[in-house]
Write an enzyme that holds these catalytic residues in place. Structure first.
Site, PDB file in Angstrom:
ATOM      1  NE  ARG A 134      -4.280  -2.001   1.941  1.00  0.00           N
ATOM      2  CZ  ARG A 134      -5.477  -2.009   2.390  1.00  0.00           C
ATOM      3  NH1 ARG A 134      -5.075  -2.302   4.366  1.00  0.00           N
ATOM      4  NH2 ARG A 134      -6.084  -2.929   2.272  1.00  0.00           N
ATOM      5  CE  LYS A 186     -22.082 -13.966   7.166  1.00  0.00           C
ATOM      6  NZ  LYS A 186     -21.853 -12.766   8.480  1.00  0.00           N
ATOM      7  N   GLY A 195     -10.052  -7.178  -1.758  1.00  0.00           N
ATOM      8  CA  GLY A 195     -10.852  -8.006  -0.779  1.00  0.00           C
ATOM      9  C   GLY A 195      -9.536  -9.838  -0.517  1.00  0.00           C
ATOM     10  N   GLY A 205     -14.640  -2.777   0.559  1.00  0.00           N
ATOM     11  CA  GLY A 205     -15.875  -2.359   0.304  1.00  0.00           C
ATOM     12  C   GLY A 205     -16.297  -1.736  -0.170  1.00  0.00           C
TER      13      GLY A 205
END
Length: 401
Positions: free
Chosen positions: A41, A205, A358, A381
């Site tokens: 990063r 999910k 992710g 996200g």
């Protein structure tokens, strides 16, 4: 949601102080030694930082690390980041001992064009996550009356925090190169994709992906479902799923998605076979069964070989592929076969390939396919909410072209 925002290339920063929001939330060694275990990063921020310094700007960089929740936790200090950034830039990175206090104010005031200052962990102050206007103004004031705000932390733009959205009320706000690429590549793929557009959605999910599925049904040609959420779809269609992951409350939504896909002429591919295990463990006994025929006491942990073939064939002639979420329990070697196969198929296609951050990004990187992908998103996200069509507060606040 299509954004056409100004970037650092669209404004003059020469001689100005630039408040630069980076994503320096890097993984640290657990032993408290202050060793950064992955500096990806920090490296990703270099093009924007170097551009600003070359343009003779004075850079005031800021970032959060971890979740200190307003407390000063020494293990979450930005000091190791300042040291690593100094090495990578080949010049001193001045570290402030606070965020908007006396030390930061003095060092920001003394900062000359071509120099870089790094503030302490933004989340040491509760005002950051609360988007407190006083804290946002104090941050903006560090850059002075002629200052500019540059947003380059895509992983945080879905949150309306002081450093991601609040400061834009006080300074002209534009994007850095990282965010510009996210908007160009993901935004372009959603607004005007090279077809066929294939979306691969995995993960555990349905609830976390329902908005994405719903939005992609408006634009995709094919949607592929894998991972734990596939069992909710299977159960909704009357299949036996044993002890597999199930979101009972989301079965009706799964059926609605199937019906919507049929109505819109979108191919919705679901597993036709599955690898099942007698325990959620890396050494569990496993076997392959047809989807919807999982016996009691067993649970699905990966897509089966026929499904692997079906999914890999679907991406072979795609124009654009968006992938978010693994196909199985990727952290267990035995149940990582589906995820690996999809990653390999994407590495061999001529399509524009976009990995939505992710776990999918981690999988592609671990398997060594990162350099074969068109774009790997820097925000899990944020990329999900972008694909959902939601307004991202940290992007909406930037100046339009």
């Amino acid at each position: 949601m299509e954004y056409n925002k100004k970037s650092v290339k669209d404004i003059d920063v020469a001689g100005k102080k630039v408040l630069l929001r980076c994503d320096f939330n890097v993984p640290m060694a657990k032993d408290g030694s202050g060793v950064i275990t992955d500096d990806k990063r920090i490296r990703a921020a270099l093009p924007t930082i170097q551009y600003l310094l070359e343009q003779n700007a004075a850079v005031i960089a800021c970032s959060h690390m971890g979740k200190p929740k307003g407390e000063w936790k020494p293990e979450l200090s930005m000091a190791p980041v300042a040291a690593r950034l100094s090495e990578l830039l080949g010049k001193e990175v001045i570290l402030a001992k606070d965020i908007v206090g006396e030390d930061a104010q003095a060092k920001a005031a003394a900062l000359q064009p071509g120099q870089i200052l790094l503030l302490e962990n933004l989340r040491y102050d509760k005002g950051e996550t609360k988007n407190d206007p006083d804290f946002a103004k104090a941050l903006a004031d560090l850059a002075g009356a002629e200052g500019v705000y540059v947003s380059d932390a895509f992983g945080t733009v879905h949150r309306a925090h002081a450093s991601t959205a609040g400061v834009a009320a006080y300074l002209p706000a534009v994007s850095g190169f990282l965010i510009q690429k996210e908007l160009d590549v993901i935004g372009g793929a959603l607004a005007a994709p090279k077809r066929p557009l294939v979306a691969i959605l995995g993960g555990s999910k349905v609830s976390s992906k329902i908005g994405v599925i719903n939005n992609l049904l408006e634009i995709a040609d094919t949607i592929i479902i894998g991972g734990g959420m596939a069992y909710t779809f299977s159960a909704a269609q009357g299949g036996k799923i044993g002890n597999s992951l199930l979101e009972e409350d989301w079965k009706n939504y799964a059926l609605e998605m199937i019906e919507k896909a049929q109505a819109k002429g979108v191919k919705l591919l679901l597993p036709i076979d599955t690898v099942i295990a007698d325990d959620f463990a890396p050494t569990a006994n496993d076997q392959v069964v047809a989807a919807g025929e999982i016996p009691d006491g067993w649970q699905g942990l990966d897509i089966g070989p026929k499904t692997v073939e079906l999914y890999c064939n679907a991406v072979a002639d795609a124009g654009t592929v968006i992938w978010n979420g693994p196909m199985g329990v990727f952290e267990f070697e035995k149940f990582a076969v589906g995820t690996k196969a999809v990653a390999e198929a994407l590495s061999n296609t001529d399509a524009i390939t976009i990995i939505g951050g992710g776990d999918s990004a981690a999988a592609v990187q671990q398997l060594g396919y990162a350099d074969k992908m068109t774009h790997i998103s820097t925000g899990g996200g944020a990329s999900l909410e972008f694909m959902e069509g939601k307004v991202l507060p940290g992007i909406a606040c930037l100046q339009d072209k």
